[in-house]
Scaffold this active site. Structure first.
Site, short mmCIF file in Angstrom:
data_model
loop_
_atom_site.label_atom_id
_atom_site.label_comp_id
_atom_site.label_asym_id
_atom_site.label_seq_id
_atom_site.Cartn_x
_atom_site.Cartn_y
_atom_site.Cartn_z
N ARG A 180 0.81 -1.23 0.00
CA ARG A 180 0.00 0.00 0.00
C ARG A 180 0.85 1.28 0.00
NH1 ARG A 180 -1.65 4.32 0.34
NH2 ARG A 180 -3.67 5.17 0.96
N LEU A 181 2.12 1.15 0.29
CA LEU A 181 2.97 2.35 0.30
C LEU A 181 3.57 2.56 -1.09
CD1 LEU A 181 4.55 2.03 3.85
CD2 LEU A 181 2.63 3.44 3.09
#
Ligand SMILES: Cc1cc2nc3c(=O)[nH]c(=O)nc-3n(C[C@H](O)[C@H](O)[C@H](O)COP(=O)(O)O)c2cc1C
Length: 194
Positions: free
Chosen positions: A161-162
Protein backbone atom coordinates in the site's frame (compact mmCIF):
# COMPACT_ATOMS: atom_id res chain seq x y z
CA UNK A 1 -7.07 -5.39 -3.63
CA UNK A 2 -7.51 -8.40 -5.87
CA UNK A 3 -5.04 -8.11 -8.73
CA UNK A 4 -5.75 -11.51 -10.24
CA UNK A 5 -7.02 -9.92 -13.44
CA UNK A 6 -3.75 -8.07 -13.80
CA UNK A 7 -1.74 -11.23 -13.92
CA UNK A 8 -4.16 -13.24 -16.06
CA UNK A 9 -4.84 -10.63 -18.70
CA UNK A 10 -1.74 -9.42 -20.42
CA UNK A 11 -2.14 -5.99 -21.97
CA UNK A 12 -2.63 -6.08 -25.71
CA UNK A 13 -2.64 -2.34 -26.14
CA UNK A 14 -0.36 -0.16 -24.06
CA UNK A 15 -1.01 3.11 -25.81
CA UNK A 16 -4.54 3.86 -24.59
CA UNK A 17 -5.25 6.70 -22.22
CA UNK A 18 -8.24 8.38 -20.70
CA UNK A 19 -8.52 12.08 -21.48
CA UNK A 20 -10.67 14.33 -19.34
CA UNK A 21 -11.80 17.85 -20.12
CA UNK A 22 -14.62 20.19 -19.21
CA UNK A 23 -17.76 20.65 -21.26
CA UNK A 24 -18.94 24.15 -22.04
CA UNK A 25 -21.35 23.78 -19.09
CA UNK A 26 -18.40 23.01 -16.81
CA UNK A 27 -19.11 19.30 -16.28
CA UNK A 28 -16.25 16.80 -16.47
CA UNK A 29 -16.19 14.51 -19.52
CA UNK A 30 -13.81 11.73 -20.50
CA UNK A 31 -13.09 9.03 -23.06
CA UNK A 32 -10.25 6.80 -24.21
CA UNK A 33 -8.02 7.69 -27.14
CA UNK A 34 -4.78 6.31 -28.57
CA UNK A 35 -1.40 7.85 -27.90
CA UNK A 36 0.20 8.43 -31.29
CA UNK A 37 3.45 10.08 -30.29
CA UNK A 38 5.43 11.86 -27.65
CA UNK A 39 8.49 14.06 -27.72
CA UNK A 40 9.95 16.99 -25.81
CA UNK A 41 6.86 19.07 -26.74
CA UNK A 42 4.35 16.68 -25.21
CA UNK A 43 1.92 13.92 -26.21
CA UNK A 44 -0.17 13.58 -29.37
CA UNK A 45 -3.46 11.97 -30.29
CA UNK A 46 -5.82 12.27 -33.27
CA UNK A 47 -9.53 12.78 -33.48
CA UNK A 48 -12.40 14.41 -35.34
CA UNK A 49 -12.19 18.21 -35.09
CA UNK A 50 -16.01 18.43 -35.22
CA UNK A 51 -16.45 16.00 -32.33
CA UNK A 52 -17.91 16.90 -29.00
CA UNK A 53 -14.53 16.81 -27.27
CA UNK A 54 -12.99 19.06 -29.94
CA UNK A 55 -15.73 21.67 -29.52
CA UNK A 56 -15.35 21.57 -25.75
CA UNK A 57 -11.55 21.78 -25.83
CA UNK A 58 -11.81 24.79 -28.12
CA UNK A 59 -13.53 26.60 -25.25
CA UNK A 60 -11.39 25.19 -22.47
CA UNK A 61 -8.06 23.61 -23.51
CA UNK A 62 -7.27 22.24 -20.04
CA UNK A 63 -7.12 18.45 -19.98
CA UNK A 64 -6.15 15.64 -17.63
CA UNK A 65 -4.85 12.33 -18.90
CA UNK A 66 -4.43 8.98 -17.19
CA UNK A 67 -2.69 5.76 -18.27
CA UNK A 68 -2.67 2.49 -16.34
CA UNK A 69 -0.63 -0.59 -17.20
CA UNK A 70 -2.18 -3.32 -15.13
CA UNK A 71 0.48 -6.05 -14.94
CA UNK A 72 3.11 -3.47 -14.12
CA UNK A 73 0.89 -1.71 -11.58
CA UNK A 74 2.14 1.49 -13.08
CA UNK A 75 0.21 4.64 -13.87
CA UNK A 76 0.98 8.05 -15.33
CA UNK A 77 -1.17 11.13 -14.84
CA UNK A 78 -0.70 14.25 -16.92
CA UNK A 79 -2.31 17.67 -16.64
CA UNK A 80 -1.85 20.27 -19.32
CA UNK A 81 -3.38 22.05 -22.27
CA UNK A 82 -4.17 20.99 -25.83
CA UNK A 83 -3.37 22.72 -29.10
CA UNK A 84 -4.10 21.49 -32.60
CA UNK A 85 -1.24 20.08 -34.66
CA UNK A 86 -0.52 21.72 -37.98
CA UNK A 87 -2.62 20.66 -40.96
CA UNK A 88 0.56 19.22 -42.54
CA UNK A 89 1.24 16.96 -39.52
CA UNK A 90 -2.38 15.81 -39.43
CA UNK A 91 -2.54 15.19 -43.15
CA UNK A 92 0.73 13.23 -43.16
CA UNK A 93 -0.47 10.97 -40.37
CA UNK A 94 -3.97 10.62 -41.85
CA UNK A 95 -2.59 9.25 -45.09
CA UNK A 96 -0.32 6.81 -43.28
CA UNK A 97 -3.38 5.11 -41.79
CA UNK A 98 -4.94 2.07 -43.48
CA UNK A 99 -7.26 3.16 -46.30
CA UNK A 100 -10.25 1.62 -44.52
CA UNK A 101 -9.55 3.78 -41.45
CA UNK A 102 -9.25 6.90 -43.59
CA UNK A 103 -12.60 6.14 -45.23
CA UNK A 104 -14.11 5.34 -41.84
CA UNK A 105 -13.00 8.72 -40.49
CA UNK A 106 -14.50 10.45 -43.50
CA UNK A 107 -17.75 8.48 -43.19
CA UNK A 108 -18.32 9.06 -39.49
CA UNK A 109 -19.68 12.37 -38.20
CA UNK A 110 -18.17 11.64 -34.79
CA UNK A 111 -20.37 12.54 -31.79
CA UNK A 112 -23.46 13.24 -33.96
CA UNK A 113 -26.70 11.30 -33.52
CA UNK A 114 -27.19 8.95 -36.50
CA UNK A 115 -30.25 6.88 -37.42
CA UNK A 116 -28.70 3.42 -37.58
CA UNK A 117 -25.65 1.19 -38.17
CA UNK A 118 -26.88 0.82 -41.76
CA UNK A 119 -26.55 4.57 -42.23
CA UNK A 120 -22.81 4.34 -41.52
CA UNK A 121 -22.38 1.38 -43.87
CA UNK A 122 -24.28 3.24 -46.58
CA UNK A 123 -22.12 6.38 -46.27
CA UNK A 124 -18.96 4.26 -46.23
CA UNK A 125 -20.05 2.44 -49.42
CA UNK A 126 -20.92 5.69 -51.15
CA UNK A 127 -17.44 7.07 -50.38
CA UNK A 128 -15.77 3.86 -51.57
CA UNK A 129 -17.68 3.98 -54.84
CA UNK A 130 -16.95 7.66 -55.36
CA UNK A 131 -13.20 7.31 -54.72
CA UNK A 132 -12.63 3.96 -56.38
CA UNK A 133 -9.56 1.92 -55.47
CA UNK A 134 -6.86 4.51 -55.88
CA UNK A 135 -8.11 8.07 -55.46
CA UNK A 136 -6.64 9.72 -52.35
CA UNK A 137 -9.06 9.97 -49.43
CA UNK A 138 -9.58 13.68 -48.71
CA UNK A 139 -8.75 14.81 -45.18
CA UNK A 140 -12.00 15.23 -43.25
CA UNK A 141 -12.34 17.74 -40.41
CA UNK A 142 -9.90 15.60 -38.49
CA UNK A 143 -6.43 15.96 -37.02
CA UNK A 144 -4.06 15.81 -34.13
CA UNK A 145 -3.76 17.48 -30.77
CA UNK A 146 -0.62 18.15 -28.81
CA UNK A 147 -0.99 17.91 -25.05
CA UNK A 148 1.56 20.25 -23.47
CA UNK A 149 2.06 18.97 -19.94
CA UNK A 150 2.39 21.14 -16.85
CA UNK A 151 2.44 18.21 -14.41
CA UNK A 152 3.33 14.55 -14.93
CA UNK A 153 2.95 12.09 -12.09
CA UNK A 154 4.48 8.61 -12.13
CA UNK A 155 2.76 6.11 -9.83
CA UNK A 156 4.26 2.73 -9.09
CA UNK A 157 2.14 0.31 -7.10
CA UNK A 158 3.80 -1.63 -4.30
CA UNK A 159 2.45 -4.66 -2.44
CA UNK A 160 2.22 -2.95 0.95
CA UNK A 161 0.00 0.00 0.00
CA UNK A 162 2.97 2.35 0.30
CA UNK A 163 3.06 3.11 -3.38
CA UNK A 164 5.60 5.44 -5.00
CA UNK A 165 4.39 8.72 -6.44
CA UNK A 166 6.80 11.10 -8.10
CA UNK A 167 5.36 14.30 -9.53
CA UNK A 168 7.14 16.52 -12.03
CA UNK A 169 5.80 20.02 -12.55
CA UNK A 170 6.86 23.04 -14.55
CA UNK A 171 8.06 25.62 -12.06
CA UNK A 172 10.75 28.23 -11.67
CA UNK A 173 10.40 28.25 -7.87
CA UNK A 174 13.38 27.77 -5.59
CA UNK A 175 13.98 24.18 -4.65
CA UNK A 176 15.22 22.98 -1.26
CA UNK A 177 16.83 19.76 -2.52
CA UNK A 178 15.20 17.99 0.42
CA UNK A 179 11.68 17.46 -0.77
CA UNK A 180 11.61 19.56 -3.95
CA UNK A 181 14.31 18.93 -6.53
CA UNK A 182 15.31 20.71 -9.70
CA UNK A 183 14.98 18.70 -12.90
CA UNK A 184 15.86 19.74 -16.44
CA UNK A 185 14.21 22.31 -18.73
CA UNK A 186 12.17 24.12 -16.08
CA UNK A 187 10.80 21.05 -14.31
CA UNK A 188 10.90 20.37 -10.57
CA UNK A 189 10.07 17.03 -9.01
CA UNK A 190 8.86 15.85 -5.63
CA UNK A 191 7.53 12.74 -3.88
CA UNK A 192 3.88 12.60 -2.83
CA UNK A 193 2.33 10.46 -0.14
CA UNK A 194 0.44 7.54 -1.68
C1 LIG B 1 -9.41 1.80 -26.78
C2 LIG B 1 -10.03 2.98 -27.47
C3 LIG B 1 -9.26 3.82 -28.25
C4 LIG B 1 -9.83 4.91 -28.89
N1 LIG B 1 -9.02 5.76 -29.61
C5 LIG B 1 -9.57 6.87 -30.17
C6 LIG B 1 -8.74 7.83 -30.82
O1 LIG B 1 -7.50 7.71 -30.91
N2 LIG B 1 -9.35 8.93 -31.36
C7 LIG B 1 -10.70 9.14 -31.26
O2 LIG B 1 -11.19 10.14 -31.76
N3 LIG B 1 -11.50 8.27 -30.61
C8 LIG B 1 -10.97 7.15 -30.07
N4 LIG B 1 -11.77 6.26 -29.39
C9 LIG B 1 -13.22 6.56 -29.31
C10 LIG B 1 -13.43 7.58 -28.18
O3 LIG B 1 -13.34 6.93 -26.92
C11 LIG B 1 -14.75 8.32 -28.31
O4 LIG B 1 -15.82 7.42 -28.44
C12 LIG B 1 -14.75 9.26 -29.53
O5 LIG B 1 -13.54 9.96 -29.66
C13 LIG B 1 -15.91 10.25 -29.45
O6 LIG B 1 -15.76 11.04 -28.30
P1 LIG B 1 -16.58 12.40 -28.10
O7 LIG B 1 -17.96 12.19 -28.69
O8 LIG B 1 -16.61 12.63 -26.63
O9 LIG B 1 -15.84 13.51 -28.82
C14 LIG B 1 -11.23 5.17 -28.76
C15 LIG B 1 -11.99 4.32 -27.95
C16 LIG B 1 -11.41 3.26 -27.30
C17 LIG B 1 -12.26 2.39 -26.42
Amino acid sequence: MNNECCYRLRPVLIDIFGIFHFTREGSPSNRYVLLKGYDERGFTFFTNYSSRKAADMETNPNVAVVFYWCPLRRSIRIEGTVTKLSREESETYFHQRPRASQIGALASPQSQVIPSREYLDKVENEIKQKLGESEEVPLPDWGGYLITPRTIEFWQGQTNRLHDRIRFRKSEEDVDDKSIHRGENGWVYERLAP
